[in-house]
Structures are given as C-alpha cells and as structure tokens.
Design a protein around this motif. Structure first.
Motif, short mmCIF file in Angstrom:
data_model
loop_
_atom_site.label_atom_id
_atom_site.label_comp_id
_atom_site.label_asym_id
_atom_site.label_seq_id
_atom_site.Cartn_x
_atom_site.Cartn_y
_atom_site.Cartn_z
N PRO A 140 -33.90 27.74 -10.32
CA PRO A 140 -32.46 27.85 -10.55
C PRO A 140 -31.91 26.63 -11.26
N LEU A 141 -30.85 26.87 -12.05
CA LEU A 141 -30.12 25.78 -12.71
C LEU A 141 -28.82 25.55 -11.94
N ASP A 142 -28.52 24.29 -11.66
CA ASP A 142 -27.29 23.93 -10.96
C ASP A 142 -26.15 23.77 -11.95
N ILE A 143 -24.97 24.25 -11.54
CA ILE A 143 -23.79 24.23 -12.41
C ILE A 143 -22.81 23.19 -11.88
N TYR A 144 -22.41 22.25 -12.75
CA TYR A 144 -21.39 21.26 -12.42
C TYR A 144 -20.24 21.42 -13.40
N GLU A 145 -19.04 21.55 -12.86
CA GLU A 145 -17.86 21.72 -13.71
C GLU A 145 -17.13 20.40 -13.83
N LEU B 123 -21.74 21.78 -17.09
CA LEU B 123 -23.04 21.23 -17.43
C LEU B 123 -24.09 21.85 -16.52
N LEU B 124 -25.24 22.15 -17.10
CA LEU B 124 -26.34 22.80 -16.39
C LEU B 124 -27.46 21.78 -16.17
N PHE B 125 -28.01 21.74 -14.94
CA PHE B 125 -29.06 20.78 -14.57
C PHE B 125 -30.30 21.52 -14.09
N PHE C 198 -27.70 29.39 -10.73
CA PHE C 198 -28.19 30.70 -11.15
C PHE C 198 -29.56 30.51 -11.78
N THR C 199 -30.31 31.59 -11.87
CA THR C 199 -31.66 31.53 -12.42
C THR C 199 -31.73 32.36 -13.68
N PRO C 200 -31.75 31.75 -14.83
CA PRO C 200 -31.85 32.50 -16.08
C PRO C 200 -33.27 33.03 -16.27
#
Length: 622
Positions: free
Chosen positions: A60-65, A77-79, A52-54
C-alpha cells in the motif's frame, strides 16, 4: 538532494520511496516531511489521509495531504514504505532543508507482523552497540546475543526508555529479521527520534592480538639449576603448609625483631671481624717493611669504607619513609595521628641504636686499631644515615619527597619472599639516569639480604639512586597504584604463585593493575623460566630470568639492555605493534567495565565510584 520535476511524489507510479516497512515506515515518512520546505522556506503542514494499493505495487501507498498554506493549492503526496530509496528528492514546488546533510532513515523492510507459526530463530553472530550522548560521551552499551535476547546497559532513565522501544519493536517483528531491526533501531532510529541526544554506533569489541608467537627474551639462554638458600633469615613462609592457602601464618613480633637483630649484628659486623682477621694475617705474612705498612693501611681504609657503606645501607633499609596517605586518600580519610609513621621511626631508631651500642662495645673492649678503625667506620655510617633519615622522616616532609620524584623514577615490584637481587640490580642499571623506587615490606625482609649490602659497597652511586617507600599491609594496594601512576615505567619481578595460594597473591593483582597503566607507563615482567607463563601478559614485555651466580654474571648486561628497551619502547616494529594492540584491547575492556559499573550504580541510586575518586583527586589539587 534537489528538486525533482514531473509527477514525483504525486503519481502512484512514482511515489516517494522512504522504506522502513511496517515498523519504521510511518517514522520515515514524518522524518522526510520534517525536512521538506515550501517555496517560502517554511515547513508545510501535513495530515495522513489513509492508504491504497495501486495495481502492480509492492504494498500500500500512504497518502499525506498538505493544505494550500504556502502552496498554490492543496496537494497529496504518496509514500512507499516497502521499497528502499535510491535518493531523497523533493517533489515539484518543494525543496529539501539542509540538502548537504544526508537523511539516514531505517531501511529494514518488515512486511508482516510476527505470527505464532514463525520458525525458531537461527543463531547469528552477536552484535554490540556503543550508546553515545549529544557530546559524544559514552553512556553505555547494548548487545544482542544473536537470538532473541538484548541487553541494555545504560543509566536508569535512559535505559528504561530505550528498553521500552526495543521491546516494542521486537514484540511484533519476525524473529528472522531481528538483526536488521536492531541495526536500524540503534544506528538510525535512535538518533532521529531523540533529536541527536542519544545515538548508537557499532561497537564490535576490539579483538586482542592473541597469544604472542614470536621470540621470548631468555628462550635462547640456558637455565641454571636451582640451589638451596643457606641464609635462614632471608626465607619466610607466609602460608602454613596445612592451611591450603586459607589463612596466613602469623609471625610473632619477637621473631620479626630477632630477624632484624641478627641481620644488624651479623651482616655489617661480620665485615669488622673479617677485616680484623685479614689485618692480623697480613702482619704474620709480612711483619715488617714499607710494603707491610702500605698493605696494612690499605686494608684499614678498605675496612672503613666497607663498614661505613654497610652502616648507611642498613639504616636506609630500616628507615624507609611511609608513603604519604594524601596521595591516595581523600582529605576526610587521612588519619590525623598517622600511627604508621611513628612505628617506622621507632623501628629504625631502635635498630640504629642497637648498631651504635654494639660498635661502642667493640671500641671499649679493644686496644688495637685492627678492630677500632672498622668499628668506627660502621658507627659513623650508621650515624650519618640516621641523621639523614631523621630529616626525611620529620612530619610533613614525605609529601615533598614524593612530589620531587614524580615522573622521575622506575618502579620495581616483586615477591617479598622470592625477591631476586639480580633483577633489582638490572632494573637499577636500566633506570639510569633516573631513580628506582622500591616499596619495602612491612617486616623489612630486605635488610636481611646480603645482596643490598654488596650493592651499597660495590656500586655506591647506583645505590644512592635507590629510593625506598614503606607502607602497611592494609594500604598496600593504594600505595602501589599511586606509585604506578607517578612512575616513568615499571619492572615487576614475577616468580609465580605458590601452589598453596588458592586465590593468588598481591603481586598477581598488581600485575593486572599494571596492564592498565602500561600504555603510558611501560612495564617489563621478569618471570621464572620454570613457572607457567601468565596469560594476561604480553610476550614482548616478558623476560625469562634464570637463577644462579653464573647466569647473572654472564647475561647481566643483556638483561639490562632488554629492560631498557622495554621501558623506553625501543623494541622491534612487530613487538611495539603487538604491545600497542594488547594494551589498547585491555584499556577498552577496562573502560567498558567502568561504564557498566557506573550505570549499575546509577540504576541502584548510588553514586558512581569513579566519580567519587575523581572528586577526591580534584580536592587534592592533582
């Protein structure tokens, strides 16, 4: 690397910055997660959940669960792959594995894929990388021309794999970012993706020191005018005048034998008749008295000594043992009959027999000691050296002779048709206390030169330090390379290449080979002042040697001193530094060429030629 407090890696305003852009970003994220550890020391499980792009973010920031296993509960965690990392830290509740080991990730920030409307690439400085294996050995090279072409020079399977990855990245990267992408790929991505099996390092080729701008030895020495040679048997014309250097003129066997016969009859026996004339003149000048007896006896002794030494010198020049083939061939290539050895034995036996026959005829036709005593000295010298030569030429003895010389001699190479005796004599003096090895020509041109007999009579101890090896034309290159590898140093008398020799000559090839041996075996090059300087040769190792008797008598000691300085590396600091840089550049170029040849053979499903040579060397126990 240490634990980071607060909301690091969890808040959109404080993501984990790994860089890499759209090309290397996902790879960097996985490399970071692979180094992350839970409190219990175990690596966490993870799964990508999108992006998503804040507001206010670069991209965009990548989301890893990360599931709750080993944690207090599930965590996301956001990358950020569009921002360069300042340091790699761990979110709260995690630690970084091997914190003292830096994590070198690709840092190029490609933000969009290539489009058809991209600008044409601009020429940039070319780059080159050396590809290393897990043990640090060089596998090959990769080079970029500064535009769009990348050359991969690696073994077959490794090269194909690297080529696929390079083509993939360059197919989507904008052309103006090729440099950054290739640097990331070879210097960071390759070692991580292969888990250390393959890595690239910058390998900007070692630049040569350039042309020597200092003083050349011999520049301050006045040159002497050339004079025509009047000894016909010391001159040969290896190429026909109208051939254009395309085909050699064949010298008939009877002409070669005639040259040796004339040398045998004229050079040593001229001393016999010359001393006879001196003896008779001494009797006419002072026929009676004690001084007449003493002078006559002194001339007789001088005649015996000179003719004895000339007889020995002639047989030595004619009976040089053939260089053992075991030193440069594998066992399977050794010719069991060794026909060249028997040819050499027959030649010197015929020559020695001819001298003995002529001496016997003189003894049979004379009744005075004026001719009897010098002729006996000549015959005795031939006989003594023939016995010594017979022992040296017996089958199986030459490898022993060669092994005794290893590392104990200076190798002297020169043009057969333009050999300068002054350079050979200076090399012999500079080699003290070691021996000097010279490879004689198959036609024994050396035995037709008066200079060797002068050396044998005036400097017998130095002449005894001279060792001669013989070979045939087809094996000349192998013999020279083998002798170079076993010498302490080399002196090459390079008098230039004839204008009719389109492709150069054998000495030109030997000169190039010698540069490869020069770091461990110092080389001095004696050149003709009137000929162009060979571009490959380092200036401090060049010696401009003039012609003529006057020049040699005046500057002989300086020539010997300079040769010794080059061979022992006792030159000035600037000269030694230049030589080291010159040879280092050549060795690196040679090693690169050898690796390329090896990779080329591997890609063609052929055995590496260098490995074949090393196997043969190991089989011979050297």
């Amino acid at each position: 690397m240490g634990a980071h407090p607060s909301d690091f890696g969890i808040s959109p305003h404080n993501p984990i910055r790994v860089g890499g852009g759209i090309l290397f970003g996902p790879f960097n994220e996985r490399q970071y997660l692979a180094r992350l550890r839970c409190r219990d020391g175990q690596p966490p499980e993870f799964e990508r959940r999108g992006s998503f792009t804040p507001e206010g973010a670069v991209g965009p920031l990548d989301i890893y669960e990360l599931p709750g296993k080993g944690l207090d509960g599930p965590i996301q965690l956001l990358f950020d792959v569009y921002t360069l990392p300042s340091s790699f830290e761990a979110p709260s509740g995690f630690v970084i594995d091997r914190p003292d080991e830096p994590l070198r990730l690709p840092i190029s920030l490609v933000t969009n894929f290539r489009e058809n409307g991209d600008a044409e690439p601009q020429q940039l400085p070319p780059r080159r990388w050396r590809i290393l294996g897990a043990a640090g050995e060089t596998l090959g090279f990769a080079s970029w021309d500064g535009l769009t072409t990348v050359d991969i020079d690696l073994p077959k399977s490794t090269g194909e794999l690297v080529r696929r990855h390079v083509d993939h990245f360059l197919a989507v990267a904008p052309v103006d970012q090729f440099k950054a992408v290739l640097e990331d790929f070879f210097e960071r991505y390759l070692v991580l993706s292969s888990e250390g099996l393959v890595r690239g390092i910058p390998d900007d080729e070692l630049e040569g020191p350039g042309e020597w701008t200092g003083h050349l030895w011999g520049d301050d020495v006045p040159a002497q005018p050339k004079r025509r040679k009047f000894w016909p048997w010391s001159r040969t014309e290896p190429f026909a005048a109208d051939s254009g250097g395309a085909s050699p003129r064949r010298i008939t066997p009877w002409a070669e034998r005639a040259g040796s016969v004339v040398a045998a009859a004229v050079l040593p026996l001229a001393l016999v008749f010359g001393l006879t004339v001196l003896l008779r003149l001494s009797r006419h000048v002072q026929p009676d008295g004690p001084w007449a007896v003493l002078s006559h006896a002194a001339l007789l002794l001088l005649g015996v000594y000179l003719t004895f030494r000339c007889g020995r010198a002639f047989v030595r020049l004619q009976s040089a043992p053939i260089y053992p083939r075991e030193n440069f061939y594998g066992k399977a290539d050794i010719a069991p009959e060794e026909s060249g050895r028997h040819e050499v034995e027959r030649r010197w036996l015929m020559s020695a027999g001819l001298l003995l026959l002529v001496a016997d005829l003189i003894l049979a036709c004379t009744v005075t000691a004026d001719q009897l005593v010098p002729a006996l000295g000549l015959a005795t010298g031939v006989l003594v050296e023939a016995v010594r030569a017979w022992r040296m030429l017996r089958p199986g003895h030459t490898p022993t002779l060669e092994s005794e010389l290893r590392g104990q001699y200076i190798l002297y190479l020169r043009n057969f048709c333009k050999s300068r005796a002054s350079v050979a004599f200076a090399t012999l003096m500079a080699a003290r206390p070691f021996k000097m090895v010279m490879i004689v020509s198959p036609r024994r041109i050396e035995s037709r030169s008066v200079s060797w007999y002068v050396l044998a009579t005036l400097r017998p101890r130095d002449f005894d330090r001279l060792r001669l090896w013989s070979t045939i034309d087809t094996e000349w290159d192998r013999v020279v390379a083998s002798c170079m590898a076993r010498s302490r140093g080399m002196v090459i008398d390079y008098t230039g290449v004839s204008s009719r020799m389109v492709g150069g000559n054998g000495l030109t090839l030997e000169m190039g080979i010698s540069i490869g041996f020069a770091p461990e075996h110092p080389v001095a090059y004696a050149i003709d002042p009137d000929k162009p300087l060979p571009l490959l040769l380092p200036g401090p190792a060049l010696l401009k040697v003039g012609l003529g008797l006057k020049w040699n008598l005046r500057y002989h000691s300086r020539l010997v001193q300079r040769l010794r300085g080059v061979l022992t590396r006792t030159l000035s600091e600037d000269e030694n530094r230049y030589l080291a840089a010159h040879y280092a550049h050549f060795v690196q170029s040679f090693q690169s060429a050898r690796i390329r040849d090896s990779n080329l053979a591997h890609r063609g499903d052929r055995e590496d030629p260098h490995s074949i040579l090393m196997k043969r060397r190991d089989e011979l126990g050297r």
